[in-house]
Scaffold this motif. Structure first.
Motif, short mmCIF file in Angstrom:
data_model
loop_
_atom_site.label_atom_id
_atom_site.label_comp_id
_atom_site.label_asym_id
_atom_site.label_seq_id
_atom_site.Cartn_x
_atom_site.Cartn_y
_atom_site.Cartn_z
N LEU A 73 0.83 -1.21 0.00
CA LEU A 73 0.00 0.00 0.00
C LEU A 73 0.86 1.26 0.00
N LEU A 74 1.95 1.22 0.74
CA LEU A 74 2.86 2.37 0.76
C LEU A 74 3.50 2.56 -0.61
N ALA A 75 3.85 1.47 -1.28
CA ALA A 75 4.43 1.56 -2.61
C ALA A 75 3.43 2.14 -3.62
N LEU A 76 2.15 1.81 -3.45
CA LEU A 76 1.13 2.36 -4.34
C LEU A 76 0.92 3.86 -4.13
N SER A 77 1.21 4.34 -2.93
CA SER A 77 1.00 5.76 -2.64
C SER A 77 2.19 6.64 -3.02
#
Length: 69
Positions: free
Chosen positions: A18-22
């Motif tokens: 999720l952090l990588a997507l943001s």
């Protein structure tokens, strides 16, 4: 106890994804960027630690669970 370490490992992977997507939406130099970097560090530490605990099959409560001698 391995199930707990596996759950922590899996949740760390999900949060890292999720952090990588943001990342594309975060502007460098903002407070959100700083929080993202701190979160990345904490998640990587948890991921590595839980992987090591799974590999070593470490049970921190082993002595408490043994019957008295």
């Amino acid at each position: 106890m391995t199930a707990v370490w596996r759950a922590i490992f899996a949740s760390s992977l999900v949060l890292l994804a999720l952090l990588a997507l943001s990342v594309p939406y975060i502007e460098p130099g903002t407070s959100t960027f700083v929080i993202s970097i701190v979160s990345l560090g904490m998640l990587v530490v948890m991921l590595v630690a839980s992987a090591a605990f799974i590999y070593l099959d470490w049970n921190p409560f082993e002595e408490l669970l043994e019957p008295n001698r």
